[in-house]
Write a protein that holds these residues in place. Structure first.
Motif, mmCIF file in Angstrom:
data_model
loop_
_atom_site.group_PDB
_atom_site.id
_atom_site.type_symbol
_atom_site.label_atom_id
_atom_site.label_comp_id
_atom_site.label_asym_id
_atom_site.label_seq_id
_atom_site.Cartn_x
_atom_site.Cartn_y
_atom_site.Cartn_z
ATOM 1 N N LEU A 37 0.853 -1.168 0.000
ATOM 2 C CA LEU A 37 0.000 0.000 0.000
ATOM 3 C C LEU A 37 0.898 1.230 0.000
ATOM 4 O O LEU A 37 1.839 1.310 0.793
ATOM 5 N N THR A 38 0.640 2.185 -0.870
ATOM 6 C CA THR A 38 1.409 3.433 -0.914
ATOM 7 C C THR A 38 0.567 4.533 -0.299
ATOM 8 O O THR A 38 -0.598 4.707 -0.659
ATOM 9 N N THR A 39 1.144 5.281 0.653
ATOM 10 C CA THR A 39 0.424 6.377 1.295
ATOM 11 C C THR A 39 1.117 7.696 0.983
ATOM 12 O O THR A 39 2.345 7.768 0.930
ATOM 13 N N VAL A 40 0.306 8.728 0.779
ATOM 14 C CA VAL A 40 0.793 10.074 0.506
ATOM 15 C C VAL A 40 0.180 10.989 1.556
ATOM 16 O O VAL A 40 -1.040 11.086 1.669
ATOM 17 N N GLN A 41 1.040 11.664 2.324
ATOM 18 C CA GLN A 41 0.532 12.576 3.346
ATOM 19 C C GLN A 41 1.339 13.864 3.325
ATOM 20 O O GLN A 41 2.471 13.889 2.862
ATOM 21 N N GLY A 42 0.734 14.921 3.813
ATOM 22 C CA GLY A 42 1.429 16.195 3.904
ATOM 23 C C GLY A 42 1.104 17.163 2.786
ATOM 24 O O GLY A 42 1.707 18.230 2.704
ATOM 25 N N LEU A 43 0.152 16.814 1.924
ATOM 26 C CA LEU A 43 -0.253 17.761 0.893
ATOM 27 C C LEU A 43 -0.983 18.928 1.554
ATOM 28 O O LEU A 43 -1.600 18.776 2.608
ATOM 29 N N LYS A 44 -0.925 20.083 0.929
ATOM 30 C CA LYS A 44 -1.577 21.262 1.492
ATOM 31 C C LYS A 44 -3.089 21.081 1.477
ATOM 32 O O LYS A 44 -3.653 20.398 0.624
ATOM 33 N N LYS A 45 -3.749 21.715 2.428
ATOM 34 C CA LYS A 45 -5.202 21.582 2.583
ATOM 35 C C LYS A 45 -5.958 22.214 1.416
ATOM 36 O O LYS A 45 -7.093 21.860 1.154
ATOM 37 N N GLU A 46 -5.329 23.131 0.706
ATOM 38 C CA GLU A 46 -6.022 23.839 -0.371
ATOM 39 C C GLU A 46 -6.279 22.961 -1.587
ATOM 40 O O GLU A 46 -7.120 23.284 -2.416
ATOM 41 N N PHE A 47 -5.549 21.837 -1.693
ATOM 42 C CA PHE A 47 -5.738 20.944 -2.825
ATOM 43 C C PHE A 47 -6.938 20.034 -2.597
ATOM 44 O O PHE A 47 -7.242 19.649 -1.474
ATOM 45 N N SER A 48 -7.589 19.667 -3.683
ATOM 46 C CA SER A 48 -8.697 18.729 -3.613
ATOM 47 C C SER A 48 -8.126 17.315 -3.666
ATOM 48 O O SER A 48 -7.651 16.864 -4.711
#
Length: 115
Positions: A46-57
């Motif tokens: 499983l690949t997880t992506v975290q830490g993107l800015k809240k402004e992105f959908s």
């Protein structure tokens, strides 16, 4: 006895300077996007992506990632980490390249974790 002044040594912390530097670095780590891999059972991962800015959908990014890499995925709400994108399979390099090419994150702000 007044001639003798007893000096009690104060506590000396040899890592005080390093810890002071970490406080500034800890505030800066929020700028990074972390791409991790989690091993499931057998060969599944499983690949997880975290830490993107809240402004992105997150849902639109997930939709593009799923279409680009032909894999399934979801957005999970974590109490500590906020929203996390999960993708099936080892997509670490693909995701990092996608985020850079789409202009969402600069390459120096992506950290890839895993084996």
């Amino acid at each position: 006895m007044s001639d003798l002044d007893v000096q009690i040594p104060t506590a000396f912390d040899p890592f005080a300077e390093a810890n002071a530097g970490d406080a500034g670095a800890a505030a800066g780590t929020k700028d990074y996007v972390h791409v991790r891999i989690q091993q499931r059972n057998g060969r599944k991962s499983l690949t997880t992506v975290q830490g993107l800015k809240k402004e992105f959908s997150y849902s639109k990014i997930l939709k593009d990632l799923k279409k680009e890499f032909c894999c399934n995925g979801t957005v999970v709400q974590d109490p500590e980490l906020g929203q996390v994108i999960q993708l099936q399979g080892d997509q670490r390099k693909n995701v990092s390249n996608f985020l850079v090419q789409a202009g969402i994150v600069k390459k120096e702000h992506i950290k890839i974790h895993g084996f």
